[in-house]
Design a protein around this motif. Sequence first.
Motif, mmCIF file in Angstrom:
data_model
loop_
_atom_site.group_PDB
_atom_site.id
_atom_site.type_symbol
_atom_site.label_atom_id
_atom_site.label_comp_id
_atom_site.label_asym_id
_atom_site.label_seq_id
_atom_site.Cartn_x
_atom_site.Cartn_y
_atom_site.Cartn_z
ATOM 1 N N GLN A 41 0.819 -1.210 0.000
ATOM 2 C CA GLN A 41 0.000 0.000 0.000
ATOM 3 C C GLN A 41 0.852 1.258 0.000
ATOM 4 O O GLN A 41 0.518 2.245 -0.661
ATOM 5 C CB GLN A 41 -0.949 -0.029 1.200
ATOM 6 C CG GLN A 41 -1.989 -1.128 1.088
ATOM 7 C CD GLN A 41 -3.000 -1.122 2.206
ATOM 8 O OE1 GLN A 41 -2.874 -0.375 3.163
ATOM 9 N NE2 GLN A 41 -4.005 -1.976 2.100
ATOM 10 N N ALA A 42 1.978 1.232 0.702
ATOM 11 C CA ALA A 42 2.889 2.372 0.672
ATOM 12 C C ALA A 42 3.459 2.564 -0.730
ATOM 13 O O ALA A 42 3.691 3.701 -1.174
ATOM 14 C CB ALA A 42 4.017 2.172 1.685
ATOM 15 N N ALA A 43 3.676 1.450 -1.441
ATOM 16 C CA ALA A 43 4.176 1.547 -2.818
ATOM 17 C C ALA A 43 3.186 2.278 -3.711
ATOM 18 O O ALA A 43 3.571 2.964 -4.661
ATOM 19 C CB ALA A 43 4.451 0.150 -3.375
ATOM 20 N N GLY A 44 1.909 2.154 -3.415
ATOM 21 C CA GLY A 44 0.898 2.826 -4.219
ATOM 22 C C GLY A 44 0.773 4.311 -3.927
ATOM 23 O O GLY A 44 0.354 5.084 -4.789
ATOM 24 N N PHE A 45 1.159 4.723 -2.693
ATOM 25 C CA PHE A 45 0.915 6.106 -2.298
ATOM 26 C C PHE A 45 2.171 6.968 -2.121
ATOM 27 O O PHE A 45 2.165 8.146 -2.469
ATOM 28 C CB PHE A 45 0.125 6.143 -0.986
ATOM 29 C CG PHE A 45 -1.280 5.624 -1.106
ATOM 30 C CD1 PHE A 45 -2.164 6.181 -2.011
ATOM 31 C CD2 PHE A 45 -1.721 4.578 -0.308
ATOM 32 C CE1 PHE A 45 -3.473 5.716 -2.124
ATOM 33 C CE2 PHE A 45 -3.020 4.103 -0.413
ATOM 34 C CZ PHE A 45 -3.898 4.670 -1.320
ATOM 35 N N VAL A 46 3.259 6.413 -1.563
ATOM 36 C CA VAL A 46 4.364 7.303 -1.167
ATOM 37 C C VAL A 46 5.760 6.883 -1.630
ATOM 38 O O VAL A 46 6.651 7.732 -1.722
ATOM 39 C CB VAL A 46 4.403 7.460 0.381
ATOM 40 C CG1 VAL A 46 3.102 8.033 0.898
ATOM 41 C CG2 VAL A 46 4.712 6.138 1.064
ATOM 42 N N LEU A 47 5.999 5.607 -1.873
ATOM 43 C CA LEU A 47 7.375 5.168 -2.116
ATOM 44 C C LEU A 47 7.963 5.720 -3.411
ATOM 45 O O LEU A 47 9.169 5.963 -3.494
ATOM 46 C CB LEU A 47 7.451 3.640 -2.118
ATOM 47 C CG LEU A 47 7.091 2.954 -0.795
ATOM 48 C CD1 LEU A 47 7.356 1.458 -0.873
ATOM 49 C CD2 LEU A 47 7.854 3.574 0.377
ATOM 50 N N ALA A 48 7.125 5.902 -4.431
ATOM 51 C CA ALA A 48 7.635 6.465 -5.689
ATOM 52 C C ALA A 48 8.232 7.848 -5.451
ATOM 53 O O ALA A 48 9.287 8.189 -5.998
ATOM 54 C CB ALA A 48 6.517 6.541 -6.727
ATOM 55 N N LEU A 49 7.584 8.636 -4.609
ATOM 56 C CA LEU A 49 8.049 9.990 -4.332
ATOM 57 C C LEU A 49 9.306 9.984 -3.467
ATOM 58 O O LEU A 49 10.272 10.693 -3.749
ATOM 59 C CB LEU A 49 6.948 10.788 -3.628
ATOM 60 C CG LEU A 49 7.329 12.191 -3.140
ATOM 61 C CD1 LEU A 49 7.665 13.089 -4.325
ATOM 62 C CD2 LEU A 49 6.207 12.791 -2.303
ATOM 63 N N HIS A 50 9.328 9.152 -2.435
ATOM 64 C CA HIS A 50 10.414 9.207 -1.458
ATOM 65 C C HIS A 50 11.664 8.424 -1.855
ATOM 66 O O HIS A 50 12.766 8.772 -1.412
ATOM 67 C CB HIS A 50 9.918 8.688 -0.112
ATOM 68 C CG HIS A 50 9.011 9.646 0.606
ATOM 69 N ND1 HIS A 50 9.304 10.986 0.734
ATOM 70 C CD2 HIS A 50 7.816 9.461 1.232
ATOM 71 C CE1 HIS A 50 8.341 11.582 1.412
ATOM 72 N NE2 HIS A 50 7.420 10.680 1.715
ATOM 73 N N LEU A 176 -6.968 -6.138 6.150
ATOM 74 C CA LEU A 176 -7.857 -5.251 6.900
ATOM 75 C C LEU A 176 -7.070 -4.465 7.942
ATOM 76 O O LEU A 176 -7.303 -3.264 8.127
ATOM 77 C CB LEU A 176 -8.957 -6.069 7.577
ATOM 78 C CG LEU A 176 -10.041 -6.641 6.662
ATOM 79 C CD1 LEU A 176 -10.928 -7.609 7.438
ATOM 80 C CD2 LEU A 176 -10.880 -5.522 6.068
ATOM 81 N N LEU A 177 -6.131 -5.137 8.601
ATOM 82 C CA LEU A 177 -5.328 -4.463 9.614
ATOM 83 C C LEU A 177 -4.456 -3.380 8.979
ATOM 84 O O LEU A 177 -4.375 -2.255 9.477
ATOM 85 C CB LEU A 177 -4.462 -5.492 10.341
ATOM 86 C CG LEU A 177 -3.640 -5.010 11.537
ATOM 87 C CD1 LEU A 177 -4.554 -4.414 12.606
ATOM 88 C CD2 LEU A 177 -2.824 -6.163 12.122
ATOM 89 N N ALA A 178 -3.811 -3.729 7.867
ATOM 90 C CA ALA A 178 -2.943 -2.763 7.179
ATOM 91 C C ALA A 178 -3.749 -1.591 6.622
ATOM 92 O O ALA A 178 -3.382 -0.419 6.800
ATOM 93 C CB ALA A 178 -2.172 -3.461 6.059
ATOM 94 N N THR A 179 -4.849 -1.909 5.938
ATOM 95 C CA THR A 179 -5.667 -0.864 5.326
ATOM 96 C C THR A 179 -6.340 -0.006 6.394
ATOM 97 O O THR A 179 -6.453 1.221 6.238
ATOM 98 C CB THR A 179 -6.726 -1.481 4.403
ATOM 99 O OG1 THR A 179 -6.087 -2.348 3.471
ATOM 100 C CG2 THR A 179 -7.485 -0.411 3.642
ATOM 101 N N GLY A 180 -6.786 -0.653 7.469
ATOM 102 C CA GLY A 180 -7.398 0.092 8.565
ATOM 103 C C GLY A 180 -6.436 1.075 9.192
ATOM 104 O O GLY A 180 -6.797 2.222 9.506
#
Length: 454
Positions: A41-50, A176-180
């Motif tokens: 999920q981090a790859a989808g939102f932030v890792l490309a930028l950082h 669910l735990l990660a997404t939550g």
Amino acid sequence: MSQTTYTSTEGHEMTREERKVLAGTLVGTTIEWYDFFIYAQAAGFVLALHYFEPLGEDNQALAQIISWASVGISFLFRPLGAVIAGWLGDRFGRKVVLVLTLMGMGGATVLVGLLPTYAMWGIAAPVLLVLLRVLQGLSAGGEWGGAALLSVEHAPRHKRGLFGSYPQIGVPVGMLLATGFMTVLNAFTTEQQFMDWGWRVPFLFSFVLIIVGYLIRVKVDESPVFTEMRERKKQASAPLKDLLTTHKKYTFLAALIFAANNAAGYLVIAFFAAYGANHLGMARSETLTASLIGGVGWLIFTMLGGWISDRIGRVLTFQIGYGIIIVWAIPMWFLMDTASLPLFAAAIFLLTVGLGPSYGPQCALYAEMFPAAIRFSGVSIGYALGSIIGGAFAATIAQGILNATGQSWLIGAYIAGLALISFLAVSVVPKTLQGITLTDDSEREEMTLRPSAR
């Protein structure tokens, strides 16, 4: 060992140890996959930028593809992890492998949460990120086989599908735990706070989960099948060699059976949320909510799939699941592309109706496909190879299709094609393997030679 029992359905008295095993495989697998999914999920939102900043400045689409590829790289190391874990598991037991993989996966996750960005460390940052992802892949390669066998080898014959569904539901529960966690962070941080430091919190929280998982897993008894093998001194001298010479057909089938489920599953885990936010312009909170709904559906239908497989057969249950995926894989994109949260969530939920039956019975099916002496190696390597064919680069391929054509439904055609291959592969597995004695290989040979085996 205490034998306090309670009476379950079909007259089976489930022992306290069996309940402890199911709890141990569920909790441990949940923690393992929480670690894996937080990264996705981090790859989808932030890792490309950082971590892939040089590409992101000039070509954000390419940077995102590389970010998804960093998810897939770990899959390439799953077979090596499976080989190592299989060697250990077929010699020293299922339990020791589960403890080692938990520590490896969790430790890598915590270190990702501490890793400086490209802006701070330059090229060393993405290199170290990929190395930590490789460690996660090695750990994941051994985790599933150990949890699958510990649950199924403790199960009575008529409940192997149900018992085997417990480590399987660890996947949607981990999701669910990660997404939550991501959803809560998104609600209580600003966009800048989330991008600066908020995304690291779920990675660091894994330290707490490692301790919880370790305390639970060390209390679980070893698999009775392995214990019996050890007492008879039947451990295979070279399980990998034996597997690839005498059981390569089933290893190959196991890989193909899992491929489509893993590919579709990784779209649910990470790609759909990023697609809705980055391509459709939906709020990240909305796409994460839709993913949570999908996770609930995946949990329900996975448990149902394991339970049903004990009644109508594992092969038929898989066929039903893959049939649903084939039918729904293309139409679901037209619902998602409305960018309406109810329709977006419904599209994902309906996909899990097929994911569950093609995932819940997997532990039991695989355990019955391989003889005891090489079972850990067989199920682990088959699973690892299937994850490479299916989920390793599913998000990368999906992003590539979208970038090249702009037509999201073509991603569905890709998933439907994989589902057809998996449908055909599971149809080759002899139905008479269901219920076979897991310690008696002579019964296995007799059953597989019967003309009515299919």
